[in-house]
Scaffold this motif. Sequence first.
Motif, PDB file in Angstrom:
ATOM      1  N   TRP A 118       0.831  -1.202   0.000  1.00 32.12           N
ATOM      2  CA  TRP A 118       0.000   0.000   0.000  1.00 32.12           C
ATOM      3  C   TRP A 118       0.868   1.255   0.000  1.00 32.12           C
TER       4      TRP A 118
ATOM      5  N   ARG B   6      -1.952   1.246  -4.670  1.00 29.26           N
ATOM      6  CA  ARG B   6      -1.707  -0.155  -4.343  1.00 29.26           C
ATOM      7  C   ARG B   6      -0.711  -0.732  -5.337  1.00 29.26           C
TER       8      ARG B   6
ATOM      9  N   ASP C 131       0.461  -4.153  -6.991  1.00 35.70           N
ATOM     10  CA  ASP C 131       0.046  -5.541  -7.215  1.00 35.70           C
ATOM     11  C   ASP C 131       0.833  -6.121  -8.379  1.00 35.70           C
TER      12      ASP C 131
END
Length: 319
Positions: free
Chosen positions: A161, A189, A191
């Motif tokens: 985060w 975020r 990912d």
Amino acid sequence: MQSFPSSAPGRVVILATGGTIAGTAAQPLDVLGYVAAQVGIEELVAALPGLDEQPLETEQVAQLDSKDMDIEVWRALVLRARHHLARPDVAGIVVTHGTDTLEETAYLLQRVLAPSKPLVLTAAMRPSTSLQADGPQNLIDAVNVARVAGASGVVVVMAGWLHGALDVRKTHTHRLDAFGCGDAGPLGRIDAGRLRRVRDWPHGVALGADVLDVDRWPRVEIVLSHAGASGAIVDALLAQGVDGIVAAGTGNGTLHHALEAALLRAKAEGVAVWRSSRVADGGVLSAADAVLPDSGPLTPVQARVELILQLLQCRSVRA
């Protein structure tokens, strides 16, 4: 969606201050009985795949458990960050830090420097020797975020985060995902190696590192309002010559009547007094009939940093 490979040219400078990310334990399953700030930043970086192929510089600014963070380390960190941010060959800065006072350091760096390049703080909830060590991935993510083209401001990267420096706070005592941003929410975020931005990164006008160039920083303390609170702590602080007090109140910054009376006495004697809330989320909403000013959305520890900076500015103006 922005992929990390489309990054700004230049090198990333890692400024290390210690913390759990550099901690060690006798047993790899021990995530509590460790000693923070044992491993140097060069050793941490050398153990990470792929970072040796990137243009990096490392500098050990301090080596301490962040619960023991102090003004001198803050000043040194600000000055080293300012130095490297001014270099045209530097794309961004990463600061490794302990989690205990990370939110205070992040707030200070943003308010003082408000950098036009990324300045990324990262940390870990597990020591470097743990089987669940989270520091390596956090550090890799932080270096990649520090290279994001066009990014600016101070951000915190933890557990995938991105948090803004003005909003971040530690929300859990031991979970790997231990940070949040209250009502503001995260900035983005990470990912599978890709960065998704949710909202704009921090911006603002820098106070400038010169505001910290004083012989004595103002002494600002935090007092807690609770059932049965009294004004004894405030009176003791007054006797010691405190410069400012942040009261961590209940609910919407409300205060026990005995504590409030003592704080009003302190204010009458020239001490700067602010109200904040001890509640984890939600700031203090101002009321027209409030007898003491509030810190708005700031947590008590953020409010303390802000009050120190404002008192420093007042000294600079008077000088």
